[in-house]
Every structure is written in C-alpha cells, then in structure tokens.
Write a protein that holds these residues in place. Structure first.
Motif, PDB file in Angstrom:
ATOM      1  N   GLU A 152       0.834  -1.205   0.000  1.00 56.98           N
ATOM      2  CA  GLU A 152       0.000   0.000   0.000  1.00 56.98           C
ATOM      3  C   GLU A 152       0.876   1.266   0.000  1.00 56.98           C
ATOM      4  O   GLU A 152       0.552   2.256  -0.664  1.00 56.98           O
ATOM      5  N   ALA A 153       1.989   1.229   0.730  1.00 55.72           N
ATOM      6  CA  ALA A 153       2.909   2.367   0.718  1.00 55.72           C
ATOM      7  C   ALA A 153       3.505   2.552  -0.669  1.00 55.72           C
ATOM      8  O   ALA A 153       3.656   3.689  -1.152  1.00 55.72           O
ATOM      9  N   ALA A 154       3.834   1.439  -1.347  1.00 56.82           N
ATOM     10  CA  ALA A 154       4.371   1.511  -2.701  1.00 56.82           C
ATOM     11  C   ALA A 154       3.356   2.128  -3.663  1.00 56.82           C
ATOM     12  O   ALA A 154       3.707   2.899  -4.569  1.00 56.82           O
ATOM     13  N   GLU A 155       2.087   1.805  -3.466  1.00 55.11           N
ATOM     14  CA  GLU A 155       1.030   2.381  -4.301  1.00 55.11           C
ATOM     15  C   GLU A 155       0.877   3.878  -4.032  1.00 55.11           C
ATOM     16  O   GLU A 155       0.624   4.665  -4.951  1.00 55.11           O
ATOM     17  N   ALA A 156       1.046   4.280  -2.785  1.00 54.81           N
ATOM     18  CA  ALA A 156       0.804   5.673  -2.402  1.00 54.81           C
ATOM     19  C   ALA A 156       1.878   6.632  -2.893  1.00 54.81           C
ATOM     20  O   ALA A 156       1.641   7.843  -2.940  1.00 54.81           O
ATOM     21  N   ILE A 157       3.058   6.137  -3.249  1.00 52.18           N
ATOM     22  CA  ILE A 157       4.109   7.034  -3.743  1.00 52.18           C
ATOM     23  C   ILE A 157       4.126   7.113  -5.265  1.00 52.18           C
ATOM     24  O   ILE A 157       4.938   7.837  -5.848  1.00 52.18           O
ATOM     25  N   MET A 158       3.216   6.420  -5.937  1.00 48.52           N
ATOM     26  CA  MET A 158       3.182   6.424  -7.401  1.00 48.52           C
ATOM     27  C   MET A 158       2.667   7.757  -7.933  1.00 48.52           C
ATOM     28  O   MET A 158       1.839   8.402  -7.311  1.00 48.52           O
ATOM     29  N   THR A 159       3.180   8.147  -9.101  1.00 49.18           N
ATOM     30  CA  THR A 159       2.610   9.295  -9.837  1.00 49.18           C
ATOM     31  C   THR A 159       2.145   8.792 -11.200  1.00 49.18           C
ATOM     32  O   THR A 159       1.012   8.360 -11.351  1.00 49.18           O
ATOM     33  N   THR A 160       3.033   8.812 -12.203  1.00 51.48           N
ATOM     34  CA  THR A 160       2.648   8.291 -13.518  1.00 51.48           C
ATOM     35  C   THR A 160       2.975   6.808 -13.663  1.00 51.48           C
ATOM     36  O   THR A 160       2.794   6.243 -14.742  1.00 51.48           O
ATOM     37  N   ASP A 161       3.448   6.186 -12.613  1.00 51.64           N
ATOM     38  CA  ASP A 161       3.705   4.742 -12.630  1.00 51.64           C
ATOM     39  C   ASP A 161       2.414   3.990 -12.973  1.00 51.64           C
ATOM     40  O   ASP A 161       1.317   4.411 -12.595  1.00 51.64           O
ATOM     41  N   THR A 162       2.571   2.852 -13.638  1.00 52.52           N
ATOM     42  CA  THR A 162       1.393   2.021 -13.919  1.00 52.52           C
ATOM     43  C   THR A 162       1.270   0.866 -12.931  1.00 52.52           C
ATOM     44  O   THR A 162       0.238   0.194 -12.896  1.00 52.52           O
ATOM     45  N   LYS A 163       2.321   0.636 -12.131  1.00 53.73           N
ATOM     46  CA  LYS A 163       2.274  -0.460 -11.157  1.00 53.73           C
ATOM     47  C   LYS A 163       3.204  -0.142  -9.991  1.00 53.73           C
ATOM     48  O   LYS A 163       4.214   0.551 -10.159  1.00 53.73           O
ATOM     49  N   PRO A 164       2.864  -0.642  -8.793  1.00 56.94           N
ATOM     50  CA  PRO A 164       3.744  -0.426  -7.637  1.00 56.94           C
ATOM     51  C   PRO A 164       5.017  -1.253  -7.773  1.00 56.94           C
ATOM     52  O   PRO A 164       5.026  -2.309  -8.411  1.00 56.94           O
ATOM     53  N   LYS A 165       6.088  -0.761  -7.145  1.00 63.69           N
ATOM     54  CA  LYS A 165       7.394  -1.410  -7.263  1.00 63.69           C
ATOM     55  C   LYS A 165       7.901  -1.746  -5.865  1.00 63.69           C
ATOM     56  O   LYS A 165       8.125  -0.845  -5.050  1.00 63.69           O
ATOM     57  N   PHE A 166       8.078  -3.029  -5.599  1.00 65.42           N
ATOM     58  CA  PHE A 166       8.528  -3.460  -4.279  1.00 65.42           C
ATOM     59  C   PHE A 166       9.260  -4.791  -4.424  1.00 65.42           C
ATOM     60  O   PHE A 166       8.998  -5.573  -5.341  1.00 65.42           O
ATOM     61  N   ALA A 167      10.210  -5.036  -3.512  1.00 64.77           N
ATOM     62  CA  ALA A 167      10.980  -6.280  -3.539  1.00 64.77           C
ATOM     63  C   ALA A 167      11.695  -6.446  -2.208  1.00 64.77           C
ATOM     64  O   ALA A 167      11.861  -5.487  -1.448  1.00 64.77           O
ATOM     65  N   ALA A 168      12.134  -7.666  -1.921  1.00 67.40           N
ATOM     66  CA  ALA A 168      12.891  -7.936  -0.695  1.00 67.40           C
ATOM     67  C   ALA A 168      13.734  -9.188  -0.881  1.00 67.40           C
ATOM     68  O   ALA A 168      13.379 -10.095  -1.650  1.00 67.40           O
ATOM     69  N   VAL A 169      14.856  -9.221  -0.173  1.00 65.56           N
ATOM     70  CA  VAL A 169      15.741 -10.376  -0.203  1.00 65.56           C
ATOM     71  C   VAL A 169      16.015 -10.845   1.228  1.00 65.56           C
ATOM     72  O   VAL A 169      15.906 -10.081   2.191  1.00 65.56           O
TER      73      VAL A 169
END
Length: 410
Positions: A152-169
């Motif tokens: 949800e945080a990844a979605e909230a920082i989007m502007t013209t993005d078409t999809k949220p960007k998140f990852a973890a290792v």
C-alpha cells in the motif's frame, strides 16, 4: 541470498507501513505513505544532483546531518513535488515531520522526535502543498500502519507509474537470518544521477552508518544511477536506507566478507527496483538492457552505455522494431569515451550486426520479428579495447510518451 515472494519495505523485522488517500490527487488514488521502524535506525541517503532541489531534500539533510542521527519514520506524499515553492515549501516539509512525530507519539505511544522523521514529495512542481489534506493523511496513515502495509505504501508514492514497485531479499550472516526490503517509484524524468524517483529501503541487519552509506553509494551507482528513461534528472530524487539492527548478531564491518555479501544483496535489490522503473517508463513497450564490455575503464563503459541509452534515434528505432544498428554505432562513436571503430562489435540480442569495423550480414526480417515479439531486449556492445564493463537499463521512446508529456499539466 533468496528473493522473498511479495516482499517489500516491511519484510525486515520491525518495519511498519501504510498508504492512504487524503485528497492530494484529484483522482482519489492513494497519495500519502508512511514507513516506521519500531526501533531507531541508522540511515544512509543519496539525493538528486539537480541544482534546483525540492524542499524535502533540504529538510532530510538537516535531519541526517548530526553524526549520531537516527531515523524512525519516513512520510511521503505524491501528486505534489513541493519544489520551487520557496521558504514556505521548506516550512511545510518540516511541518510534515512534526505532525508525523506527534501522531506516532499520540496514537502508537512511540517517543519520536521531529528530527527522527524524514520526508519526501513527488508530483507537479511549483504548486504549494495542500497542508490541511496532508495533515489528515498523516493521521490516517498512522492509524493504518501494519506489517502488511508495504504494498500500500508503494502504491501511495506512485505518480505516472502504472504499477507499484517493491521487492525484498533474505540472507544469512553470522548464523542470523536478515532481510533487505524496499519500495520505489518512477516512470518519467528518469536519468542517471538519480531521477524523478524515490526509493525507500529497510534492513534489520546490524550495520553502522559509515558502512551503510558505503554500501548504498556502491549499489545506487550500479542501479538507480544506471537507468534512464528520457535523460532528464529530477529535482526530487531520493534514496534512503535504514537499518534497525533487529536481526541481531555481530555488526557488519566495512572491511569484512559479510559486508561484501550484504552489499551484493543490496545492489541486487536496487537493480531489481531500478529495472522495474525503466520497464515502467512512460509509454514504454520494451525494457532495454545495454551491456558494454571491452572498455578501457568502467567510466568509459558507463559513458558509452548511457549515450546509447539516451539516444532518441536508438530509442525510437527500438519502438518501431527497426534493427537499425547504425544508430547504435553512431551513438557509441560520440560518447565521451575511448572508442575505436576497428575494434567495435555490436549485437542486437543474438543478431551480430557489426564486427571490427565491418558490417555483418544478418537476417533483418528475423531481427525485426524478434524486436516486435520482445518486451525485454539486450544490446551488446564490445569496444574491444580493455577489460572493463558496465550495464545500463532504459526503455524505448513511444508516441504515447510524447502525448503524455505534452499534456502533463493540462
């Protein structure tokens, strides 16, 4: 190292996040994100090289300046860049830190000071922040904080993005399992030395500030500083890395094997997020990887890769599925690097086009069909001079990019 399915900024122990809609965006989409660590974090950051900087960068640098500075939270709004907004913009950024600290202390009973909060903004330049909406959003975000809030945080920082960007290792050091997770945004005004991109990374590893900054600098150079969508460097670029030490174990010393493994994992995470940004470039139809080998130095290899990546003629040819390798050769030749035509080789995927100063006959129809069918392509450029290499990621340049940016504020 192991990738975590669905992982994000909240994958490391002790991190909470939320993303809410508070009315900054007319669309009603999420526009305010909050990231919080249950324990104080040491932090490292890199910011835009643009001489016109957003207000949040001034405030972040203030809060990170003390040698023993700690960070507990990051508050981020989208839809408004809070840039070129004068002294009021800086005061508004400071106010966001104060409101966040106050709400976290009141609602979550966390003793957080304003100087332990970082702030970021992204969106349209030159428009004052609607602070009444921002205040409401901060209150809402604190109430919605959770260990599952990374997406949800990844979605909230989007502007013209078409999809949220998140990852973890996930990785294991000193017999302890630790994690590195992050979220990012960016789709346009993307160029090396950061871009209109934001990235926030958390880790539960035990690592000090100096080593953390060293690892981040290395990773950013090979990821976010090695992508370009349109060659424009933004006013708001920010990457922040926080470590809360909750994984336990020994401290990762900068001159140790553990540090190299941590840095490798961090670089892999940053590269994955950076490639997501390049692939999501405004109007993009292809992710393009440009691999330069045989350079005299890494600086030369990177310079050649970026010159090709920013060539409008190369990018439009790729959009049109035109295997016009001559445009690549021309871009290589004008790069600020040592290049010799008689040692140069160029391949489009598996199609060799040019070798040692001579064109190579290849199936242009098959190359066109390959380009047409591919969402991800690789250009190989061997300078044939030395042993250094570099990789850069970009995207094609479409008619949709022109239409979108011609009408961005209208």
């Amino acid at each position: 190292m192991e990738w975590m399915d669905g992982g994000s900024i909240t994958t490391p122990e002790g991190f909470l996040a939320a993303g809410v809609a508070c009315g900054i965006k007319a669309s009603g989409r999420k526009d305010l994100a909050l990231i919080v660590s249950e324990l104080p974090c040491v932090a490292a950051a890199t910011f835009t090289t643009n001489k016109v900087k957003a207000a949040h960068i001034v405030v972040c640098r203030e809060n990170l300046r003390p040698q023993k500075a700690t960070v507990r939270a990051i508050v981020v709004n989208s839809g408004n860049a809070n840039c070129c907004t004068g002294k009021q913009g800086v005061e508004d950024a400071r106010q966001m830190c104060e409101w966040t600290a106050r709400e976290l202390s009141a609602q979550r009973h966390l003793n957080i000071q304003p100087h332990e909060v970082l702030v970021a903004s992204t969106g349209v330049i030159g428009v004052p922040l609607p602070m009444d909406k921002v205040k409401q959003g901060i209150t809402m975000a604190v109430a919605h904080l959770s260990r599952q809030g990374g997406k949800e945080a990844a979605e909230a920082i989007m502007t013209t993005d078409t999809k949220p960007k998140f990852a973890a290792v996930r990785l294991e050091l000193f017999g302890k399992v630790m994690h590195i997770g992050g979220i990012a945004k960016g789709a346009g005004m993307i160029a090396p030395n950061m871009a209109t991109m934001l990235c926030f990374i958390g880790t539960d590893a035990c690592i000090g500030r100096k080593a953390l900054q060293s690892a981040l600098r290395y990773a950013v150079e090979r990821s976010f500083n090695s992508i370009t969508v349109d060659g424009d460097t933004s006013t708001n670029d920010t990457v922040v890395l926080m470590a809360n030490w909750m994984a336990g174990g020994s401290e990762i010393a900068e001159d140790s094997d553990a540090f190299l493994r941590f840095r490798e994992a961090l670089t892999a995470l940053c590269q994955r997020l950076a490639k997501m940004i390049a692939a999501d470039g405004e109007g993009a139809t292809k992710l393009v990887e440009i691999c330069v080998t045989g350079a005299e130095s890494e600086r030369d290899a990177k310079a050649v890769a970026l010159t090709v990546a920013n060539s409008l003629l190369v990018k439009t040819a790729l959009f049109g599925n035109d295997p016009n390798w001559g445009r690549i050769a021309a871009a290589v030749g004008r790069a600020p690097a040592r290049v010799k035509s008689e040692t140069l080789a160029i391949r489009l995927g598996e199609f060799e086009c040019f070798r040692r100063g001579e064109p190579v006959t290849f199936d242009e129809v098959a190359a066109h069909e390959w380009l047409k069918a591919s969402r991800e392509i690789t250009l190989h450029i061997d300078l044939g001079i030395g042993a250094a290499s570099w990789t850069v990621w970009t995207c094609d340049l479409s008619t949709e990019y022109v239409r979108f940016n011609a009408e961005y504020t209208t």
